[in-house]
Design a protein around this motif. Structure first.
Motif, PDB file in Angstrom:
ATOM      1  N   TRP A 210      59.241 -33.685  53.247  1.00 43.94           N
ATOM      2  CA  TRP A 210      58.495 -35.098  53.398  1.00 43.94           C
ATOM      3  C   TRP A 210      56.914 -34.874  54.744  1.00 43.94           C
ATOM      4  N   GLN A 211      56.535 -33.860  55.631  1.00 48.00           N
ATOM      5  CA  GLN A 211      55.336 -33.398  55.625  1.00 48.00           C
ATOM      6  C   GLN A 211      54.825 -33.012  54.610  1.00 48.00           C
ATOM      7  N   GLU A 212      55.061 -32.313  53.763  1.00 48.19           N
ATOM      8  CA  GLU A 212      54.523 -32.096  52.600  1.00 48.19           C
ATOM      9  C   GLU A 212      53.978 -33.145  51.273  1.00 48.19           C
TER      10      GLU A 212
ATOM     11  N   LYS B 247      50.063 -36.798  48.690  1.00 48.30           N
ATOM     12  CA  LYS B 247      50.319 -38.162  48.129  1.00 48.30           C
ATOM     13  C   LYS B 247      49.926 -38.944  49.151  1.00 48.30           C
ATOM     14  N   HIS B 248      50.859 -39.350  50.487  1.00 48.39           N
ATOM     15  CA  HIS B 248      50.765 -40.511  50.608  1.00 48.39           C
ATOM     16  C   HIS B 248      49.467 -40.674  50.975  1.00 48.39           C
ATOM     17  N   ILE B 249      49.364 -39.660  52.419  1.00 40.83           N
ATOM     18  CA  ILE B 249      48.022 -39.850  52.698  1.00 40.83           C
ATOM     19  C   ILE B 249      47.407 -40.321  52.395  1.00 40.83           C
ATOM     20  N   PRO B 250      46.258 -39.364  51.470  1.00 41.09           N
ATOM     21  CA  PRO B 250      45.217 -39.708  50.321  1.00 41.09           C
ATOM     22  C   PRO B 250      45.248 -41.170  49.753  1.00 41.09           C
ATOM     23  N   ASP B 251      45.991 -41.757  48.884  1.00 42.89           N
ATOM     24  CA  ASP B 251      47.018 -42.952  48.840  1.00 42.89           C
ATOM     25  C   ASP B 251      46.566 -44.148  49.609  1.00 42.89           C
ATOM     26  N   VAL B 252      47.059 -43.752  50.996  1.00 45.12           N
ATOM     27  CA  VAL B 252      46.995 -44.554  51.803  1.00 45.12           C
ATOM     28  C   VAL B 252      45.033 -44.975  51.981  1.00 45.12           C
ATOM     29  N   MET B 253      44.143 -43.952  52.432  1.00 43.80           N
ATOM     30  CA  MET B 253      43.071 -43.295  52.091  1.00 43.80           C
ATOM     31  C   MET B 253      42.243 -43.980  51.467  1.00 43.80           C
ATOM     32  N   ASN B 254      42.717 -43.573  50.204  1.00 41.26           N
ATOM     33  CA  ASN B 254      42.384 -44.025  48.271  1.00 41.26           C
ATOM     34  C   ASN B 254      42.341 -45.549  48.400  1.00 41.26           C
ATOM     35  N   THR B 255      42.291 -46.574  49.331  1.00 42.16           N
ATOM     36  CA  THR B 255      42.790 -47.725  48.826  1.00 42.16           C
ATOM     37  C   THR B 255      41.326 -48.157  49.748  1.00 42.16           C
TER      38      THR B 255
ATOM     39  N   ASN C  56      41.679 -41.148  59.355  1.00 36.09           N
ATOM     40  CA  ASN C  56      43.259 -41.317  59.630  1.00 36.09           C
ATOM     41  C   ASN C  56      43.649 -39.483  60.273  1.00 36.09           C
ATOM     42  N   HIS C  57      44.289 -39.724  60.940  1.00 37.59           N
ATOM     43  CA  HIS C  57      45.673 -38.589  61.384  1.00 37.59           C
ATOM     44  C   HIS C  57      46.699 -38.147  61.306  1.00 37.59           C
ATOM     45  N   PHE C  58      47.234 -37.231  61.270  1.00 33.69           N
ATOM     46  CA  PHE C  58      48.570 -37.142  61.607  1.00 33.69           C
ATOM     47  C   PHE C  58      48.986 -36.305  62.294  1.00 33.69           C
ATOM     48  N   LEU C  59      50.081 -36.483  62.880  1.00 31.93           N
ATOM     49  CA  LEU C  59      50.619 -35.697  64.290  1.00 31.93           C
ATOM     50  C   LEU C  59      51.947 -35.271  64.525  1.00 31.93           C
ATOM     51  N   LYS C  60      52.708 -34.664  64.888  1.00 31.21           N
ATOM     52  CA  LYS C  60      54.121 -33.520  65.073  1.00 31.21           C
ATOM     53  C   LYS C  60      54.400 -34.486  66.836  1.00 31.21           C
ATOM     54  N   VAL C  61      55.003 -35.280  66.885  1.00 34.48           N
ATOM     55  CA  VAL C  61      55.388 -35.082  68.358  1.00 34.48           C
ATOM     56  C   VAL C  61      56.237 -34.265  69.088  1.00 34.48           C
ATOM     57  N   LEU C  62      55.661 -33.498  69.833  1.00 35.63           N
ATOM     58  CA  LEU C  62      56.422 -32.713  70.275  1.00 35.63           C
ATOM     59  C   LEU C  62      57.710 -32.751  71.564  1.00 35.63           C
ATOM     60  N   ASP C  63      57.945 -34.539  72.203  1.00 30.20           N
ATOM     61  CA  ASP C  63      58.324 -34.329  73.227  1.00 30.20           C
ATOM     62  C   ASP C  63      59.890 -35.740  72.839  1.00 30.20           C
TER      63      ASP C  63
END
Length: 103
Positions: free
Chosen positions: A18-20, A25-33, A39-46
């Motif tokens: 999913w992360q890959e 794919k998904h983040i570029p598609d959103v940005m291409n609108t 944008n930022h993509f983060l993993k929640v550690l806690d």
């Protein structure tokens, strides 16, 4: 400026796939609108949740841009996520307004 945040809890068995997919794919598609400027993509550690929790954040210049995204693009992009990952994740969305941007 607005921050559109999508928090997603992903089953551990698909987290890497999913992360890959999000990054390639998904983040570029959103940005291409053209309706978000950053944008930022983060993993929640806690996270207290089972699975792996991520936050995808998109910055819009205006509420009009955000609403246009919802009207013209959001449904199709959300359906793609559902089709690919079915019941293996859950997402919730939050819209926030910057009070200050001097970090």
């Amino acid at each position: 400026m607005l921050l559109y945040n999508v928090t997603t809890i992903v089953d551990e068995s698909i987290a890497q796939e999913w992360q890959e997919w999000m990054l390639s794919k998904h983040i570029p598609d959103v940005m291409n609108t053209g309706l978000f400027v950053k944008n930022h993509f983060l993993k929640v550690l806690d996270s207290p949740n089972e699975g792996v929790t991520y936050s995808a954040q998109f910055i819009a210049k205006s509420k009009d841009d955000y609403e246009l995204y919802l009207e013209k693009h959001a449904t199709e992009l959300r359906e793609e996520v559902k089709a690919l990952f079915k019941e293996q994740l859950v997402s919730f969305r939050t819209l926030m307004e910057y009070v200050t941007d001097d970090f």
